[in-house]
Scaffold this active site. Structure first.
Site, PDB file in Angstrom:
ATOM      1  CG  ASP A 266      35.605  46.555  48.170  1.00 27.70           C
ATOM      2  OD1 ASP A 266      36.140  47.443  48.983  1.00 27.70           O
ATOM      3  OD2 ASP A 266      36.231  46.028  47.425  1.00 27.70           O
TER       4      ASP A 266
ATOM      5  CG  ASP B 140      37.732  49.500  45.569  1.00 25.09           C
ATOM      6  OD1 ASP B 140      37.926  50.018  46.512  1.00 25.09           O
ATOM      7  OD2 ASP B 140      37.784  48.358  45.509  1.00 25.09           O
ATOM      8  CD  GLU B 141      36.288  50.510  50.658  1.00 19.40           C
ATOM      9  OE1 GLU B 141      37.320  49.695  50.424  1.00 19.40           O
ATOM     10  OE2 GLU B 141      35.914  50.650  51.975  1.00 19.40           O
TER      11      GLU B 141
HETATM   12  N1  DCP Z   1      45.342  49.573  45.568  1.00 24.10           N
HETATM   13  C1  DCP Z   1      46.732  49.749  45.194  1.00 24.10           C
HETATM   14  N2  DCP Z   1      47.576  49.602  46.103  1.00 24.10           N
HETATM   15  C2  DCP Z   1      47.168  48.994  47.286  1.00 24.10           C
HETATM   16  C3  DCP Z   1      46.078  48.582  47.512  1.00 24.10           C
HETATM   17  C4  DCP Z   1      45.095  48.947  46.468  1.00 24.10           C
HETATM   18  O1  DCP Z   1      46.856  50.577  44.028  1.00 24.10           O
HETATM   19  N3  DCP Z   1      48.180  48.891  48.012  1.00 24.10           N
HETATM   20  C5  DCP Z   1      44.322  49.814  44.482  1.00 24.10           C
HETATM   21  C6  DCP Z   1      44.112  48.652  43.419  1.00 24.10           C
HETATM   22  C7  DCP Z   1      42.975  47.884  43.824  1.00 24.10           C
HETATM   23  C8  DCP Z   1      42.190  49.311  44.537  1.00 24.10           C
HETATM   24  O2  DCP Z   1      43.287  50.233  45.039  1.00 24.10           O
HETATM   25  O3  DCP Z   1      42.186  47.561  42.727  1.00 24.10           O
HETATM   26  C9  DCP Z   1      41.153  48.914  45.345  1.00 24.10           C
HETATM   27  O4  DCP Z   1      41.769  48.330  46.616  1.00 24.10           O
HETATM   28  P1  DCP Z   1      41.111  47.184  47.377  1.00 24.10           P
HETATM   29  O5  DCP Z   1      41.815  46.958  48.500  1.00 24.10           O
HETATM   30  O6  DCP Z   1      39.569  47.171  47.445  1.00 24.10           O
HETATM   31  O7  DCP Z   1      41.485  45.779  46.642  1.00 24.10           O
HETATM   32  P2  DCP Z   1      40.860  45.034  45.236  1.00 24.10           P
HETATM   33  O8  DCP Z   1      39.593  45.735  44.944  1.00 24.10           O
HETATM   34  O9  DCP Z   1      41.948  45.160  44.307  1.00 24.10           O
HETATM   35  O10 DCP Z   1      40.574  43.536  45.692  1.00 24.10           O
HETATM   36  P3  DCP Z   1      39.237  43.148  46.618  1.00 24.10           P
HETATM   37  O11 DCP Z   1      38.796  42.141  45.702  1.00 24.10           O
HETATM   38  O12 DCP Z   1      40.059  42.345  47.752  1.00 24.10           O
HETATM   39  O13 DCP Z   1      38.488  44.167  47.064  1.00 24.10           O
HETATM   40 CA    CA Z   2      38.049  46.326  46.193  1.00 21.10          CA
HETATM   41 CA    CA Z   3      38.382  48.760  48.626  1.00 18.56          CA
END
Ligand code: DCP
Ligand code: CA
Ligand code: CA
Length: 370
Positions: A11, A111-112
């Site tokens: 991720d 992203d995963e």
């Molecule tokens: N995303 C979004 N709206 C949301 C959740 C996520 O637009 N409610 C988008 C932005 C994030 C991406 O999806 O960057 C990936 O979501 P993740 O849940 O994996 O969160 P992040 O990668 O941002 O943070 P982490 O470091 O906790 O994985």
């Molecule tokens: Ca992420």
């Molecule tokens: Ca994710």
């Protein structure tokens, strides 16, 4: 089902915000917040994600932009509009690197991804750990992005492990460690258990995953039905046999529900239809899919199905626009419904997907078929 698998979940850390930092390193030591503007006035919209500095102030995905600005007042924070073309490009590059490390590969959203590395590691968790470190190093070198990795005997454990240490974390749970890993966790941290279910479980005195694992399966089935009951029980015991597999192309996302009472009332129908619209919109966002077509469906008391669609020239990226179209379509449908019949079930569907600048083929590579 093959035994003794070695599965990884990779991720990307604070993904959209990290892409922004990569493009502009001067952002690195301040709060960075990526915003999805709704287009309805300044500061209207929600936060996509934020870097870890911003998170310290309580800023996270999904909260209103206005609230995030309040939390970060006088903190020299950068509020940036989402640049999907950039995130998609970075994602695509990383995914193709990741793929080369896996026997089997399954991308989950932007992203995963799951990697089945059983053969590549000859079933050895120690080798898998080295492989994960290699992957993290290579992606950091080539793409300047940090990833967190979870390694486990199945997808469930790999996914839960990946969330334990972030950013740039690596968490491994070997088969013999599964029980110790899972049992102390609060039950809401089990994949697939939301707030509502967690509350229902609390009422049954089930607080930890360990409590759930020991709970009587028959009672769980009585309370949650067979499918969920069995899922909860297996998950709590660390059992998940679902394979890592390439995903087919998604053609539409839809939601159909039976009305509490048969009706012809637009207001009553819209109350539900707008919620369903929000659901499918959210789901498309999670899968990073842009759509151009909305369809409303009415199933009448005589079980006939009637539907109307609307296709836009460009992507529908505002929930308000989607809701407005849903209203329009149901209005039309109702005006054409025979006098004596009411609606029994309603449906909302979105389709005609594209992915900013990407080809169909790219979508085929990873989005689930529904
Ligand atoms: N995303 C979004 N709206 C949301 C959740 C996520 O637009 N409610 C988008 C932005 C994030 C991406 O999806 O960057 C990936 O979501 P993740 O849940 O994996 O969160 P992040 O990668 O941002 O943070 P982490 O470091 O906790 O994985
Ligand atoms: Ca992420
Ligand atoms: Ca994710």
């Amino acid at each position: 089902m093959q035994e003794n698998r070695v599965i990884m979940l990779v991720d990307f850390d604070y993904f959209y915000a990290q892409c922004e930092e990569r493009e502009n390193p001067s952002l690195k030591d301040k709060p960075v917040v990526v915003c999805m503007y709704s287009g309805r006035g300044e500061d209207r919209g929600a936060i996509s994600t934020a870097n870890y500095i911003a998170r310290k102030y309580g800023v996270k995905s999904g909260i209103p932009i206005i609230l995030a600005k309040r939390k970060l007042k006088d903190k020299d924070a950068a509020f940036l509009p989402a640049n999907f073309d950039l995130y998609e490009k970075v994602s695509e590059n990383i995914m193709s690197l990741l793929k080369s490390y896996a026997d089997k590969f399954e991308q989950m959203g932007i992203d995963e991804a799951f990697l089945d590395v059983t053969q590549k590691t000859s079933g050895s968790f120690e080798k898998a750990k080295q492989l994960a470190e290699t992957i993290q190093r290579e992606i950091l070198e080539k793409e300047k992005i940090t990833l967190s990795v979870g390694i486990g005997p199945n997808k469930l454990i790999a996914k839960m492990a990946a969330g334990r240490q972030k950013p740039f974390g690596l968490t491994m749970v070997k088969p013999e460690e599964v029980e110790t890993f899972l049992s102390p966790l609060p039950v809401n941290e089990l994949v697939g258990i939301g707030k509502k279910t967690a509350k229902a479980l609390q009422e049954m005195e089930i607080k930890t995953v360990g409590d759930l694992a020991k709970f009587d399966l028959e009672k769980l089935i009585k309370r949650f039905g067979k499918v969920l009951g069995v899922y909860f029980y297996n998950a709590a015991n660390g059992i998940d046999e679902s394979p890592v597999q390439e995903r087919g192309m998604i053609e539409s996302i839809s939601h159909i529900l039976t009305l509490k009472e048969d009706t012809k009332d637009l207001g009553a129908i819209l109350q539900l239809a707008h919620k369903m619209g929000t659901d499918v919109f959210q789901r498309a966002k999670e899968l990073n899919l842009n759509f151009r077509t909305v369809t409303a469906q009415l199933i009448l008391q005589d079980m006939t199905t009637h539907s109307k669609s609307k296709t836009f020239g460009t992507t529908i990226d505002s929930l308000e626009v989607l809701k407005e179209s849903i209203r329009e379509l149901f209005e039309k449908l109702l005006s054409e419904t025979p006098e004596e019949l009411k609606a029994r079930r309603i449906g909302v569907k979105i389709s005609n997907f594209s992915q900013g600048g990407q080809t169909q083929k790219h979508i085929t590579e990873y989005v689930s078929k529904e």
